[in-house]
Design a protein around this motif. Structure first.
Motif, mmCIF file in Angstrom:
data_model
loop_
_atom_site.group_PDB
_atom_site.id
_atom_site.type_symbol
_atom_site.label_atom_id
_atom_site.label_comp_id
_atom_site.label_asym_id
_atom_site.label_seq_id
_atom_site.Cartn_x
_atom_site.Cartn_y
_atom_site.Cartn_z
ATOM 1 N N PRO A 13 0.815 -1.228 0.000
ATOM 2 C CA PRO A 13 0.000 0.000 0.000
ATOM 3 C C PRO A 13 0.845 1.273 0.000
ATOM 4 O O PRO A 13 0.404 2.302 -0.521
ATOM 5 N N ALA A 14 2.063 1.200 0.526
ATOM 6 C CA ALA A 14 2.929 2.391 0.564
ATOM 7 C C ALA A 14 3.293 2.862 -0.846
ATOM 8 O O ALA A 14 3.654 4.017 -1.051
ATOM 9 N N LEU A 15 3.193 1.981 -1.810
ATOM 10 C CA LEU A 15 3.580 2.332 -3.189
ATOM 11 C C LEU A 15 2.401 2.775 -4.052
ATOM 12 O O LEU A 15 2.556 3.107 -5.221
ATOM 13 N N ALA A 16 1.204 2.756 -3.482
ATOM 14 C CA ALA A 16 0.004 3.025 -4.285
ATOM 15 C C ALA A 16 -0.144 4.514 -4.586
ATOM 16 O O ALA A 16 -0.515 5.297 -3.716
ATOM 17 N N ASP A 17 0.138 4.897 -5.827
ATOM 18 C CA ASP A 17 0.000 6.296 -6.233
ATOM 19 C C ASP A 17 -1.055 6.375 -7.341
ATOM 20 O O ASP A 17 -0.828 5.867 -8.447
ATOM 21 N N PRO A 18 -2.197 7.006 -7.054
ATOM 22 C CA PRO A 18 -3.262 7.056 -8.077
ATOM 23 C C PRO A 18 -2.803 7.703 -9.386
ATOM 24 O O PRO A 18 -3.410 7.459 -10.437
ATOM 25 N N ALA A 19 -1.731 8.489 -9.355
ATOM 26 C CA ALA A 19 -1.228 9.088 -10.597
ATOM 27 C C ALA A 19 -0.751 8.008 -11.572
ATOM 28 O O ALA A 19 -0.631 8.261 -12.770
ATOM 29 N N ALA A 20 -0.496 6.812 -11.053
ATOM 30 C CA ALA A 20 0.006 5.728 -11.913
ATOM 31 C C ALA A 20 -1.128 4.943 -12.590
ATOM 32 O O ALA A 20 -0.859 4.009 -13.338
ATOM 33 N N ILE A 21 -2.366 5.335 -12.357
ATOM 34 C CA ILE A 21 -3.490 4.642 -13.003
ATOM 35 C C ILE A 21 -3.440 4.875 -14.513
ATOM 36 O O ILE A 21 -3.260 6.010 -14.968
ATOM 37 N N THR A 22 -3.571 3.793 -15.258
ATOM 38 C CA THR A 22 -3.486 3.876 -16.724
ATOM 39 C C THR A 22 -4.651 4.701 -17.284
ATOM 40 O O THR A 22 -5.788 4.582 -16.836
ATOM 41 N N ASP A 23 -4.315 5.529 -18.259
ATOM 42 C CA ASP A 23 -5.296 6.453 -18.838
ATOM 43 C C ASP A 23 -6.336 5.723 -19.706
ATOM 44 O O ASP A 23 -5.976 5.038 -20.667
ATOM 45 N N PHE A 24 -7.587 5.883 -19.338
ATOM 46 C CA PHE A 24 -8.697 5.366 -20.151
ATOM 47 C C PHE A 24 -9.743 6.469 -20.326
ATOM 48 O O PHE A 24 -10.950 6.202 -20.282
ATOM 49 N N HIS A 25 -9.284 7.710 -20.520
ATOM 50 C CA HIS A 25 -10.210 8.850 -20.489
ATOM 51 C C HIS A 25 -11.295 8.786 -21.571
ATOM 52 O O HIS A 25 -12.338 9.406 -21.442
ATOM 53 N N TRP A 26 -11.029 8.015 -22.631
ATOM 54 C CA TRP A 26 -12.027 7.913 -23.720
ATOM 55 C C TRP A 26 -13.373 7.406 -23.212
ATOM 56 O O TRP A 26 -14.401 7.658 -23.819
ATOM 57 N N LEU A 27 -13.330 6.695 -22.089
ATOM 58 C CA LEU A 27 -14.582 6.163 -21.528
ATOM 59 C C LEU A 27 -15.338 7.197 -20.703
ATOM 60 O O LEU A 27 -16.435 6.942 -20.228
ATOM 61 N N ASP A 28 -14.709 8.367 -20.510
ATOM 62 C CA ASP A 28 -15.341 9.374 -19.654
ATOM 63 C C ASP A 28 -15.070 10.774 -20.209
ATOM 64 O O ASP A 28 -14.620 11.662 -19.507
ATOM 65 N N ASP A 29 -15.360 10.923 -21.496
ATOM 66 C CA ASP A 29 -15.094 12.186 -22.186
ATOM 67 C C ASP A 29 -16.231 12.404 -23.184
ATOM 68 O O ASP A 29 -16.036 12.403 -24.397
ATOM 69 N N PRO A 30 -17.476 12.548 -22.652
ATOM 70 C CA PRO A 30 -18.667 12.479 -23.519
ATOM 71 C C PRO A 30 -18.748 13.566 -24.583
ATOM 72 O O PRO A 30 -19.486 13.413 -25.565
ATOM 73 N N ASN A 31 -17.974 14.641 -24.433
ATOM 74 C CA ASN A 31 -18.030 15.674 -25.475
ATOM 75 C C ASN A 31 -17.234 15.301 -26.721
ATOM 76 O O ASN A 31 -17.481 15.826 -27.800
ATOM 77 N N HIS A 32 -16.265 14.419 -26.558
ATOM 78 C CA HIS A 32 -15.423 14.044 -27.694
ATOM 79 C C HIS A 32 -15.587 12.592 -28.134
ATOM 80 O O HIS A 32 -15.257 12.247 -29.258
ATOM 81 N N TRP A 33 -16.082 11.762 -27.196
ATOM 82 C CA TRP A 33 -16.173 10.337 -27.501
ATOM 83 C C TRP A 33 -17.509 9.778 -27.019
ATOM 84 O O TRP A 33 -17.872 9.946 -25.862
ATOM 85 N N GLY A 34 -18.208 9.081 -27.912
ATOM 86 C CA GLY A 34 -19.320 8.242 -27.468
ATOM 87 C C GLY A 34 -18.677 6.971 -26.929
ATOM 88 O O GLY A 34 -17.669 6.521 -27.485
ATOM 89 N N ALA A 35 -19.197 6.407 -25.848
ATOM 90 C CA ALA A 35 -18.531 5.221 -25.287
ATOM 91 C C ALA A 35 -19.484 4.384 -24.469
ATOM 92 O O ALA A 35 -20.424 4.900 -23.855
#
Ligand code: FES
Ligand SMILES: [Fe+2]
Length: 348
Positions: free
Chosen positions: A113-135
């Motif tokens: 748990p000491a190494l868990a940095d949310p900044a390291a989460i892999t980018d999947f923004h296409w699933l949450d960008d409704p103005n540019h992507w239907g998903a």
């Protein structure tokens, strides 16, 4: 073989609510729920008393009460109440896991748990960008080792044979120009299929009349994230030089999480850059890809059945395996690194 010090997708955001939800991740039973404020929590799905899954229990405020003898556990995993008993032993606690919510998924960190940095989460923004992507995204349970799914997405020649009613046709296997780019923790397979007939799905959703230039750019990052940039334009209009006009572009997005050595959680979604606000288009594309992915799932379980009967059989490699082999090399190196770091830490 599981890599632990990574963020994995554990659940969809809709799966985790006020009713405790159990799921096995990397061979460990985990229970998920949301606090009254809506924050996701993950803890060991195994009561410290007599091992009953806590997911069979219920929430009392933000505390999880075991279904069997009523012990309660707070979001930090500590037991807060033992019915009929005042003293709570210090050992009465369950493990908790770092979690994060992003891209309509609940992510979990299974390692230190000491190494868990949310900044390291892999980018999947296409699933949450409704103005540019239907998903639209979904979940499949797979009766196979997670690496079989990774292999599948890194070698798309299989579309020609497994998915010939939707996203595949023979051109993919016979006429693709393929490049494999390797980096220490990344493999990118780029495939161009120039001046060929579009596959059935592309005709349906792209309305192409003639031949197309089709691309498939597969971006793999460990342990099991595959983000595919796919699409087509009418042939000769300049897509290979970056002029993607008059066609369709999509992202096929995949996050695979090991459940056990022989079963996996397969989170996937499909995003599209045309007709983005049209739910009907999104659904039509989603259904086409779902049809294809169910075909993959039956391939995986059939492979796994043979691998379970005869472990480590001899295998023949072909040219199309270049991306798959590169990814497997990275994964086994990372596994060795993680294991030697763990044994150094244990010795200290
Ligand atoms: S097993 Fe959970 S309270 Fe006894
Ligand atoms: Fe497939």
């Amino acid at each position: 073989m599981f890599l632990r010090n990574y963020w994995y997708v554990a659940a969809t955001d809709a799966e985790v609510g006020r009713k405790p939800f159990g799921r096995i991740i990397l061979g460990e039973p985990v229970v998920f729920f949301r606090t009254e404020e809506g924050k996701p929590v993950a803890m060991e799905d195994r009561c410290a008393h007599r091992q009953l899954p806590l997911s069979m229990g219920k929430l009392v405020g933000d505390e999880l009460q075991c279904h069997y003898h009523g012990l309660r556990f707070g979001t930090d995993g500590r037991c807060t109440r033992i019915p009929g008993q005042e003293q709570i032993p210090r050992s009465a606690k369950v493990k908790t896991y770092p979690v994060a919510e992003r891209y309509h998924w609940i992510w979990i960190w299974m390692g230190d748990p000491a190494l868990a940095d949310p900044a390291a989460i892999t980018d999947f923004h296409w699933l949450d960008d409704p103005n540019h992507w239907g998903a639209k995204s979904s979940y499949l349970h797979v009766e196979a080792n997670w690496q079989l799914v990774v292999d599948n997405l890194l070698d798309l020649t299989h579309l020609a044979f497994v998915h010939d009613t939707t996203i595949g046709n023979l051109a993919l296997a016979e006429h693709a120009k393929v490049q494999v780019a390797r980096a220490p923790n990344n493999v990118v397979v780029t495939r161009w299929i120039i001046d060929q007939e579009p596959p059935p799905t592309f005709k349906k959703v792209g309305g192409f009349a003639g031949h197309v230039d089709r691309w498939q750019i597969i971006d793999f990052v460990p342990p099991a994230f595959l983000r595919l940039d796919v699409g087509a334009t009418p042939t000769g209009t300049g897509a290979p030089d970056g002029k993607r006009v008059g066609g369709i572009g999509m992202r096929n997005l995949n996050a695979i999480t090991p459940e056990t050595e022989t079963t996996s959680h397969y989170f996937w979604g499909q995003a599209h850059d045309f007709d983005v606000k049209n739910a009907e288009t999104t659904e039509k594309i989603f259904q086409q890809i779902k049809t294809a992915f169910l075909e993959d799932v039956s391939v995986f379980s059939a492979q796994q059945r043979n691998l379970t009967m005869i472990a480590n059989p001899p295998q023949v490699d072909i040219n199309a395996d270049a991306g798959t082999i590169a990814a497997r090399r990275i994964l086994s190196r990372l596994y060795d690194e993680e294991r030697s770091a763990a044994s150094v830490a244990a010795a200290e």
